[in-house]
Motif scaffolding. Structure first.
Motif, PDB file in Angstrom:
ATOM      1  N   MET A  72       0.713  -0.970   0.141  1.00  0.00           N
ATOM      2  CA  MET A  72       0.418   0.120  -0.282  1.00  0.00           C
ATOM      3  C   MET A  72       0.865   1.138   0.210  1.00  0.00           C
ATOM      4  SD  MET A  72      -3.296  -1.088   1.890  1.00  0.00           S
ATOM      5  CE  MET A  72      -4.428  -2.469   1.734  1.00  0.00           C
ATOM      6  N   VAL A  73       2.095   1.515   0.757  1.00  0.00           N
ATOM      7  CA  VAL A  73       2.997   2.429   0.342  1.00  0.00           C
ATOM      8  C   VAL A  73       3.446   2.279  -1.082  1.00  0.00           C
ATOM      9  CG1 VAL A  73       4.496   3.147   1.752  1.00  0.00           C
ATOM     10  CG2 VAL A  73       3.328   2.590   3.235  1.00  0.00           C
ATOM     11  N   GLY A  74       4.013   0.812  -1.348  1.00  0.00           N
ATOM     12  CA  GLY A  74       4.248   1.842  -2.551  1.00  0.00           C
ATOM     13  C   GLY A  74       2.796   2.228  -3.114  1.00  0.00           C
ATOM     14  N   ASN A  75       2.068   1.917  -3.509  1.00  0.00           N
ATOM     15  CA  ASN A  75       0.840   2.058  -4.243  1.00  0.00           C
ATOM     16  C   ASN A  75       1.016   3.688  -4.307  1.00  0.00           C
ATOM     17  OD1 ASN A  75      -1.068   1.508  -6.240  1.00  0.00           O
ATOM     18  ND2 ASN A  75      -2.173   2.533  -4.783  1.00  0.00           N
ATOM     19  N   VAL A  76       0.737   4.439  -3.040  1.00  0.00           N
ATOM     20  CA  VAL A  76       1.014   5.113  -2.563  1.00  0.00           C
ATOM     21  C   VAL A  76       2.422   6.242  -3.736  1.00  0.00           C
ATOM     22  CG1 VAL A  76       0.773   7.644  -1.320  1.00  0.00           C
ATOM     23  CG2 VAL A  76      -0.022   5.736  -0.799  1.00  0.00           C
ATOM     24  N   ILE A  77       3.345   5.722  -3.138  1.00  0.00           N
ATOM     25  CA  ILE A  77       4.440   6.533  -4.303  1.00  0.00           C
ATOM     26  C   ILE A  77       4.022   6.375  -5.772  1.00  0.00           C
ATOM     27  CG2 ILE A  77       7.198   6.251  -5.131  1.00  0.00           C
ATOM     28  CD1 ILE A  77       7.166   4.632  -2.236  1.00  0.00           C
ATOM     29  N   VAL A  78       3.972   5.226  -5.966  1.00  0.00           N
ATOM     30  CA  VAL A  78       3.211   5.576  -7.971  1.00  0.00           C
ATOM     31  C   VAL A  78       2.370   6.393  -8.118  1.00  0.00           C
ATOM     32  CG1 VAL A  78       2.739   3.804 -10.084  1.00  0.00           C
ATOM     33  CG2 VAL A  78       3.809   2.745  -8.233  1.00  0.00           C
ATOM     34  N   ASN A  79       0.842   6.109  -7.484  1.00  0.00           N
ATOM     35  CA  ASN A  79       0.204   7.185  -7.153  1.00  0.00           C
ATOM     36  C   ASN A  79       0.600   8.653  -7.513  1.00  0.00           C
ATOM     37  OD1 ASN A  79      -1.914   5.033  -7.333  1.00  0.00           O
ATOM     38  ND2 ASN A  79      -2.086   5.708  -5.657  1.00  0.00           N
ATOM     39  N   ARG A  80       1.393   9.195  -6.931  1.00  0.00           N
ATOM     40  CA  ARG A  80       2.042  10.132  -6.709  1.00  0.00           C
ATOM     41  C   ARG A  80       2.641  10.606  -8.069  1.00  0.00           C
ATOM     42  NH1 ARG A  80       4.713  11.914  -0.745  1.00  0.00           N
ATOM     43  NH2 ARG A  80       2.040  11.689   0.058  1.00  0.00           N
ATOM     44  N   LEU A  81       3.533   9.492  -8.931  1.00  0.00           N
ATOM     45  CA  LEU A  81       4.121   9.847  -9.909  1.00  0.00           C
ATOM     46  C   LEU A  81       3.298  10.084 -10.956  1.00  0.00           C
ATOM     47  CD1 LEU A  81       7.173  10.092 -11.461  1.00  0.00           C
ATOM     48  CD2 LEU A  81       7.138   7.611 -11.080  1.00  0.00           C
ATOM     49  N   ARG A 101       8.639  13.954 -12.306  1.00  0.00           N
ATOM     50  CA  ARG A 101       8.930  13.097 -13.325  1.00  0.00           C
ATOM     51  C   ARG A 101       9.887  11.600 -12.767  1.00  0.00           C
ATOM     52  NH1 ARG A 101       5.293  15.431 -15.078  1.00  0.00           N
ATOM     53  NH2 ARG A 101       5.894  17.893 -16.204  1.00  0.00           N
ATOM     54  N   SER A 102       9.719  11.039 -11.841  1.00  0.00           N
ATOM     55  CA  SER A 102      10.882   9.774 -11.466  1.00  0.00           C
ATOM     56  C   SER A 102      10.247   9.246 -10.123  1.00  0.00           C
ATOM     57  CB  SER A 102      11.783  10.239 -11.703  1.00  0.00           C
ATOM     58  OG  SER A 102      12.510  10.879 -10.760  1.00  0.00           O
ATOM     59  N   ILE A 103      10.624   8.793  -9.987  1.00  0.00           N
ATOM     60  CA  ILE A 103      10.527   7.734  -8.555  1.00  0.00           C
ATOM     61  C   ILE A 103      11.484   8.228  -7.785  1.00  0.00           C
ATOM     62  CG2 ILE A 103      11.574   5.606  -7.205  1.00  0.00           C
ATOM     63  CD1 ILE A 103       8.410   5.340  -8.988  1.00  0.00           C
ATOM     64  N   ASN A 104      12.461   9.360  -7.519  1.00  0.00           N
ATOM     65  CA  ASN A 104      13.790  10.375  -7.197  1.00  0.00           C
ATOM     66  C   ASN A 104      12.853  10.885  -6.774  1.00  0.00           C
ATOM     67  OD1 ASN A 104      16.641   9.588  -6.106  1.00  0.00           O
ATOM     68  ND2 ASN A 104      16.196  11.833  -7.103  1.00  0.00           N
ATOM     69  N   ASP A 105      12.416  11.335  -8.073  1.00  0.00           N
ATOM     70  CA  ASP A 105      11.763  13.004  -7.362  1.00  0.00           C
ATOM     71  C   ASP A 105      10.528  12.600  -6.756  1.00  0.00           C
ATOM     72  OD1 ASP A 105      13.349  13.805  -9.797  1.00  0.00           O
ATOM     73  OD2 ASP A 105      10.746  14.231 -11.285  1.00  0.00           O
ATOM     74  N   VAL A 106       9.826  11.869  -6.611  1.00  0.00           N
ATOM     75  CA  VAL A 106       8.669  11.431  -5.613  1.00  0.00           C
ATOM     76  C   VAL A 106       9.254  11.155  -4.255  1.00  0.00           C
ATOM     77  CG1 VAL A 106       6.924   9.419  -4.911  1.00  0.00           C
ATOM     78  CG2 VAL A 106       7.643  10.223  -6.830  1.00  0.00           C
ATOM     79  N   ILE A 107      10.670  10.355  -3.836  1.00  0.00           N
ATOM     80  CA  ILE A 107      10.932   9.919  -2.554  1.00  0.00           C
ATOM     81  C   ILE A 107      11.313  11.488  -2.008  1.00  0.00           C
ATOM     82  CG2 ILE A 107      12.692   8.673  -1.611  1.00  0.00           C
ATOM     83  CD1 ILE A 107      10.075   6.924  -2.741  1.00  0.00           C
ATOM     84  N   PHE A 108      12.603  12.135  -2.754  1.00  0.00           N
ATOM     85  CA  PHE A 108      13.104  12.778  -2.035  1.00  0.00           C
ATOM     86  C   PHE A 108      12.048  14.349  -2.810  1.00  0.00           C
ATOM     87  CE2 PHE A 108      15.587   9.347  -2.760  1.00  0.00           C
ATOM     88  CZ  PHE A 108      16.590   9.683  -1.655  1.00  0.00           C
ATOM     89  N   GLN A 109      10.776  14.632  -2.969  1.00  0.00           N
ATOM     90  CA  GLN A 109      10.362  15.398  -2.739  1.00  0.00           C
ATOM     91  C   GLN A 109       9.831  16.082  -1.723  1.00  0.00           C
ATOM     92  OE1 GLN A 109       5.741  15.544  -3.342  1.00  0.00           O
ATOM     93  NE2 GLN A 109       5.941  16.923  -4.391  1.00  0.00           N
TER      94      GLN A 109
END
Length: 146
Positions: free
Chosen positions: A32-41, A52-60
């Protein structure tokens, strides 16, 4: 076809975040946490425009801090991802979505009951200790794309 483009480095980042934020909630909690990360992207709206990337989401950074508490504090996030978390991360990046995180862009672990809204966004459900919130209707079409 995967939900988002990703690299092995992205798998590692998502896996580390899933472990840091929800290891105590088991595999489903980490998914579920992983899904939120993908949803944000995928969303490209509200607080998550121009990611524009997973890195952008994680380090926003929002409001002067990283969006995710695990990155702010760093205590668990910087542990290596294990194979089990990497497999779960690939699942979320490729296809996995489930209620209450299916369309969620936010989650948090309150000290009490889940409030009915979080920063004005409606509560969609709870899994163990985490409360999940999706955008108000008609404010973020990208959150509802596969």
């Amino acid at each position: 076809m995967a939900r988002v483009r990703y690299t092995d480095k992205d798998v590692d980042l998502v896996a580390r975040m899933m472990r840091a934020e929800a290891e105590g909630e088991g595999k489903l909690g980490m998914l579920m946490v992983g899904n939120v990360i993908v949803n944000r992207l995928k969303a490209n709206c509200l607080d998550f425009e121009d990611l524009r990337s997973i890195n952008d989401v994680i380090f926003q950074i929002q409001g002067g801090n990283y969006s995710f508490e695990a990155v702010q504090k760093g205590n668990v996030f910087y542990n290596r991802a294990r194979n089990v978390e990497k497999r779960l991360a690939r699942q979320t990046l490729d296809y996995w979505r489930q209620h209450p995180s299916k369309y969620a862009l936010w989650y948090f672990n309150p000290y009490g009951e889940c409030p009915p809204t979080w920063y004005g966004q409606p509560f969609t459900g709870q899994y163990k200790q985490h409360c999940y919130y999706e955008p108000v209707a008609d404010t973020c079409e990208g959150a509802y794309r596969y």
